[in-house]
Design a protein around this motif. Sequence first.
Motif, PDB file in Angstrom:
ATOM      1  N   HIS A   1       4.559  -4.225   9.167  1.00 13.71           N
ATOM      2  CA  HIS A   1       4.619  -4.105  10.620  1.00 13.71           C
ATOM      3  C   HIS A   1       3.566  -4.941  11.360  1.00 13.71           C
ATOM      4  CE1 HIS A   1       7.330  -1.014   9.371  1.00 13.71           C
ATOM      5  NE2 HIS A   1       6.366  -0.292   8.831  1.00 13.71           N
TER       6      HIS A   1
ATOM      7  N   ASN B   1       8.294  -5.110  -0.811  1.00 15.80           N
ATOM      8  CA  ASN B   1       8.133  -3.961   0.070  1.00 15.80           C
ATOM      9  C   ASN B   1       6.660  -3.976   0.451  1.00 15.80           C
ATOM     10  OD1 ASN B   1       7.874  -1.574   1.399  1.00 15.80           O
ATOM     11  ND2 ASN B   1       9.014  -0.353  -0.091  1.00 15.80           N
TER      12      ASN B   1
ATOM     13  N   PRO C   1       0.792  -1.229   0.000  1.00 16.29           N
ATOM     14  CA  PRO C   1       0.000   0.000   0.000  1.00 16.29           C
ATOM     15  C   PRO C   1       0.827   1.283   0.000  1.00 16.29           C
ATOM     16  CG  PRO C   1      -0.207  -1.168   2.093  1.00 16.29           C
ATOM     17  CD  PRO C   1       0.470  -2.098   1.140  1.00 16.29           C
TER      18      PRO C   1
ATOM     19  N   ARG D   1       7.448   1.477  13.163  1.00 14.39           N
ATOM     20  CA  ARG D   1       8.091   0.987  11.935  1.00 14.39           C
ATOM     21  C   ARG D   1       9.307   0.105  12.225  1.00 14.39           C
ATOM     22  NH1 ARG D   1       5.484   4.160   7.984  1.00 14.39           N
ATOM     23  NH2 ARG D   1       5.033   6.228   8.781  1.00 14.39           N
TER      24      ARG D   1
ATOM     25  N   HIS E   1      12.856  -1.844   2.145  1.00 13.18           N
ATOM     26  CA  HIS E   1      12.185  -0.592   2.504  1.00 13.18           C
ATOM     27  C   HIS E   1      12.996   0.556   1.957  1.00 13.18           C
ATOM     28  CE1 HIS E   1       9.460  -2.802   4.976  1.00 13.18           C
ATOM     29  NE2 HIS E   1      10.498  -3.459   5.453  1.00 13.18           N
ATOM     30  N   ILE E   2      12.305   1.505   1.361  1.00 15.66           N
ATOM     31  CA  ILE E   2      12.970   2.685   0.786  1.00 15.66           C
ATOM     32  C   ILE E   2      13.597   3.514   1.900  1.00 15.66           C
ATOM     33  CG2 ILE E   2      12.516   4.867  -0.434  1.00 15.66           C
ATOM     34  CD1 ILE E   2      10.230   3.320  -1.920  1.00 15.66           C
ATOM     35  N   SER E   3      12.842   3.712   2.973  1.00 17.91           N
ATOM     36  CA  SER E   3      13.312   4.544   4.079  1.00 17.91           C
ATOM     37  C   SER E   3      14.038   3.683   5.119  1.00 17.91           C
ATOM     38  CB  SER E   3      12.118   5.263   4.724  1.00 17.91           C
ATOM     39  OG  SER E   3      11.256   4.316   5.333  1.00 17.91           O
TER      40      SER E   3
ATOM     41  N   ARG F   1      13.014   5.474  12.376  1.00 16.93           N
ATOM     42  CA  ARG F   1      11.846   6.349  12.228  1.00 16.93           C
ATOM     43  C   ARG F   1      10.934   6.118  13.439  1.00 16.93           C
ATOM     44  NH1 ARG F   1       9.106   5.715   6.593  1.00 16.93           N
ATOM     45  NH2 ARG F   1       7.963   7.511   7.428  1.00 16.93           N
TER      46      ARG F   1
ATOM     47  N   TYR G   1      10.912   9.544   1.142  1.00 26.98           N
ATOM     48  CA  TYR G   1      10.803   8.537   0.081  1.00 26.98           C
ATOM     49  C   TYR G   1      11.452   8.935  -1.249  1.00 26.98           C
ATOM     50  CZ  TYR G   1       7.618   6.286   3.326  1.00 26.98           C
ATOM     51  OH  TYR G   1       7.083   5.688   4.434  1.00 26.98           O
TER      52      TYR G   1
ATOM     53  N   ARG H   1       4.553  11.483  -2.165  1.00 23.40           N
ATOM     54  CA  ARG H   1       4.548  11.145  -0.748  1.00 23.40           C
ATOM     55  C   ARG H   1       5.849  11.580  -0.097  1.00 23.40           C
ATOM     56  NH1 ARG H   1       4.555   4.832   1.183  1.00 23.40           N
ATOM     57  NH2 ARG H   1       3.953   5.246   3.340  1.00 23.40           N
TER      58      ARG H   1
ATOM     59  N   GLY I   1       5.135  -2.271   2.542  1.00 25.76           N
ATOM     60  CA  GLY I   1       4.616  -1.005   3.081  1.00 25.76           C
ATOM     61  C   GLY I   1       4.240  -1.180   4.541  1.00 25.76           C
ATOM     62  N   ALA I   2       3.171  -0.536   4.949  1.00 25.48           N
ATOM     63  CA  ALA I   2       2.770  -0.588   6.359  1.00 25.48           C
ATOM     64  C   ALA I   2       2.383  -2.004   6.810  1.00 25.48           C
ATOM     65  CB  ALA I   2       1.623   0.381   6.613  1.00 25.48           C
TER      66      ALA I   2
ATOM     67  N   VAL J   1      13.674   2.362   8.092  1.00 24.68           N
ATOM     68  CA  VAL J   1      12.590   2.080   9.046  1.00 24.68           C
ATOM     69  C   VAL J   1      13.070   1.880  10.489  1.00 24.68           C
ATOM     70  CG1 VAL J   1      10.751   1.220   7.540  1.00 24.68           C
ATOM     71  CG2 VAL J   1      12.609  -0.311   8.160  1.00 24.68           C
TER      72      VAL J   1
ATOM     73  N   LEU K   1       2.762   2.593  -2.030  1.00 27.99           N
ATOM     74  CA  LEU K   1       4.002   2.720  -2.808  1.00 27.99           C
ATOM     75  C   LEU K   1       3.723   3.289  -4.192  1.00 27.99           C
ATOM     76  CD1 LEU K   1       5.576  -0.230  -1.103  1.00 27.99           C
ATOM     77  CD2 LEU K   1       6.678   1.998  -1.322  1.00 27.99           C
TER      78      LEU K   1
HETATM   79  C1  DQA Z   1       8.117   1.581   3.723  1.00 29.27           C
HETATM   80  C2  DQA Z   1       8.162   1.859   5.219  1.00 29.27           C
HETATM   81  C3  DQA Z   1       6.835   1.555   5.875  1.00 29.27           C
HETATM   82  O1  DQA Z   1       6.890   1.818   7.265  1.00 29.27           O
HETATM   83  C4  DQA Z   1       5.747   2.422   5.257  1.00 29.27           C
HETATM   84  O2  DQA Z   1       4.507   2.121   5.830  1.00 29.27           O
HETATM   85  C5  DQA Z   1       5.713   2.343   3.781  1.00 29.27           C
HETATM   86  C6  DQA Z   1       6.970   2.319   3.046  1.00 29.27           C
HETATM   87  C7  DQA Z   1       9.418   1.983   3.012  1.00 29.27           C
HETATM   88  O3  DQA Z   1       9.596   1.589   1.859  1.00 29.27           O
HETATM   89  O4  DQA Z   1      10.240   2.713   3.568  1.00 29.27           O
HETATM   90  O5  DQA Z   1       4.652   2.375   3.164  1.00 29.27           O
HETATM   91  O6  DQA Z   1       7.944   0.182   3.532  1.00 29.27           O
END
Ligand code: DQA
Length: 142
Positions: A81, A75, A10, A112, A101-103, A108, A23, A18, A77-78, A105, A12
């Motif tokens: 977790h 990836n 979700p 996450r 994960h792009i960021s 943060r 990101y 975003r 996404g949320a 995590v 992405l």
């Molecule tokens: C993410 C990190 C997740 O915590 C977040 O909910 C995302 C993107 C990342 O790619 O950094 O949707 O997976």
Amino acid sequence: MKKILIINGPNLNMLGKRDPAVYGKETYDDLLNMIGEKASELGVKAEVFQSNHEGALVDRIQDALADGTDALIINAGAYTHYSYAIRDALEILSIPKIEIHISDVDNREEFRRHSVITEVCTSRIIGMGTQGYLKAMEEVLK
Ligand code: DQA
């Protein structure tokens, strides 16, 4: 030709719109182009699947059991977790699987820092921006 399946969860698809500080500025289409170019360079087939729906992600992971997928990059996404459904689907699939994960995590918000899918993946790449997908493509078939 080896086939890599790249699954994005979700939000992405909102890349570029975003929080660019977290990101990056590239759009989702930019990411798809980068992946396509990398696939040609590596001589592999890369299929990218994105969904905002947990069940659709579970279905796609299950389909990878019998569609010739050699390796998976995800990836979630949320869902990373807290989705035990995605975790369990990944567990059934015994091919190399990289969690990405792009960021960064781990540095943060508290929620996450915990991933329910790490233990069912082969390795993990975080905090490299969209370049992390390219690194994952290089690594996943090694
Ligand atoms: C993410 C990190 C997740 O915590 C977040 O909910 C995302 C993107 C990342 O790619 O950094 O949707 O997976």
